[in-house]
Design an enzyme around this catalytic site. Sequence first.
Site, short mmCIF file in Angstrom:
data_model
loop_
_atom_site.label_atom_id
_atom_site.label_comp_id
_atom_site.label_asym_id
_atom_site.label_seq_id
_atom_site.Cartn_x
_atom_site.Cartn_y
_atom_site.Cartn_z
N TYR A 10 0.81 -1.21 0.00
CA TYR A 10 0.00 0.00 0.00
C TYR A 10 0.85 1.27 0.00
CZ TYR A 10 -4.52 -2.24 0.91
OH TYR A 10 -5.68 -2.96 0.81
N LYS A 54 3.64 -15.45 2.92
CA LYS A 54 3.92 -16.21 1.70
C LYS A 54 5.43 -16.45 1.70
CE LYS A 54 2.72 -18.00 -2.30
NZ LYS A 54 1.97 -19.28 -2.37
N ASP A 112 -2.20 -18.56 0.86
CA ASP A 112 -3.11 -19.27 -0.05
C ASP A 112 -3.84 -20.40 0.68
OD1 ASP A 112 -0.67 -20.56 0.16
OD2 ASP A 112 -0.50 -21.09 -1.96
N ASP A 146 -6.23 -7.38 4.31
CA ASP A 146 -7.35 -6.78 3.58
C ASP A 146 -8.17 -7.90 2.93
OD1 ASP A 146 -8.89 -4.73 2.30
OD2 ASP A 146 -7.80 -5.16 0.46
N ASP A 152 -12.08 -9.56 4.32
CA ASP A 152 -13.29 -9.61 3.49
C ASP A 152 -13.80 -11.05 3.39
OD1 ASP A 152 -13.25 -6.87 2.82
OD2 ASP A 152 -13.84 -7.29 0.75
C1 IPM Z 1 -10.46 -1.66 3.76
C2 IPM Z 1 -10.63 -1.10 2.37
C3 IPM Z 1 -9.48 -0.15 2.07
C4 IPM Z 1 -8.19 -0.94 2.15
C5 IPM Z 1 -9.60 0.57 0.71
C6 IPM Z 1 -10.91 1.30 0.57
C7 IPM Z 1 -8.44 1.50 0.46
O1 IPM Z 1 -10.73 -2.11 1.43
O2 IPM Z 1 -10.45 -0.87 4.72
O3 IPM Z 1 -10.37 -2.88 3.90
O4 IPM Z 1 -7.80 -1.60 1.17
O5 IPM Z 1 -7.57 -0.91 3.20
MN MN Z 2 -10.81 -4.10 2.31
#
Ligand code: IPM
Ligand code: MN
Length: 367
Positions: free
Chosen positions: A141, A189, A221, A245, A249
């Site tokens: 990032y 990884k 993975d 990240d 999710d």
């Molecule tokens: C999160 C989001 C952010 C990230 C984006 C919106 C930049 O996906 O907070 O998980 O990747 O950190």
């Molecule tokens: Mn995210």
Amino acid sequence: MKLKIAILAGDGIGPEVTREAVNILKAIAEFGGHDFSFTEALLGGIAITAEGTPLPKQTIDIALDADAVLLGAVGDNKFNHLTPDKRPEAGLLQIRQVLGGFANLRPCLAFPALADNSPLRPEVTKGVDILFVRELLGGLYFGQPRSWNEETGEAINTMRYTKSEVTRVARIAFDLARKRRKKLTQVDKANVLECSQLWRATVDELKSDYPDVTVEHQLVDSMAMHLMNVPRNFDVVLTENLFGDILSDESGIITGSLGMLPSATLGGKVNLYEPVHGSAPDIAGTGKANPLGAILTAAMLLRHSAGLEQDATAIEAAVAEVLNAGHRTADIARGNVGATVTTQQMGKLVHQALAQSIDRSQSLHGV
Ligand code: IPM
Ligand code: MN
């Protein structure tokens, strides 16, 4: 107690879910006789439209002057054509840097009432309670150099970590594991990346300071697979920025919806609180957004920035109660028998449940 909270509601569903979270914080202030103040500031696409930049100076000042920052969501398709440094997301990454929090705590708790909502079988998600600790200020990032040269057709991003960056977030993860089930899973990884080898070696070196914590390493993975297969095996999961990240999710599948996930970012000048979900522009303004991620984020704010553990727990219990009673926003309505409620109605339901539980505990104390 006195608490100055900066509100950066952002884009898409950000403002509507944040409104519900703020209502809950106001209720806690009222019930407990606290003095919470809320100052709104612009971040993301809304800030680009108003001020020409995703993170205006005034927003930085307000955030740095606050005791805690509560963020909604950032991102707007309108700005998809811009380079990463000009997009709404750049504002989010910059405010993370400015505030300086490097440990992003992302709990994934399987609410029993939502068991039928996950595509995973209930026996797989039952009892799952994972705490992701995502490093938030390093890796791909922020690593330099970075570029996209359209003429040569070459793009570069850099994954870079220093030992001290790994150590500081790993210590937070170890400490949290100590207070929980004493298991730390470090994700990397390391079969391919030097950065990951640094992570692994650093965590291994720290182990002797935490003899009561069991450490395991997982390649990212296979971790992605184990998370869906045996999520109950995990307690604290420590990751670098991008892996965290992605895996956080994925963990939305366990809870039934990304809309259920809160987060807290600690370790910097001012703690930053943001739900894991994004701005979801497709449903913004429709009343379909789930405010529970934002409300649970408000609970984390009370826990980590105000030391109001009891109030944080009361909010979490109120959320569980509302879900147990069968109330569902659209994203968690699968298999639901009752009617679907709107963002605002869900917020009110949690508020009611919270007020009742506080009434009950006050009358108990009065006896
Ligand atoms: C999160 C989001 C952010 C990230 C984006 C919106 C930049 O996906 O907070 O998980 O990747 O950190
Ligand atoms: Mn995210």
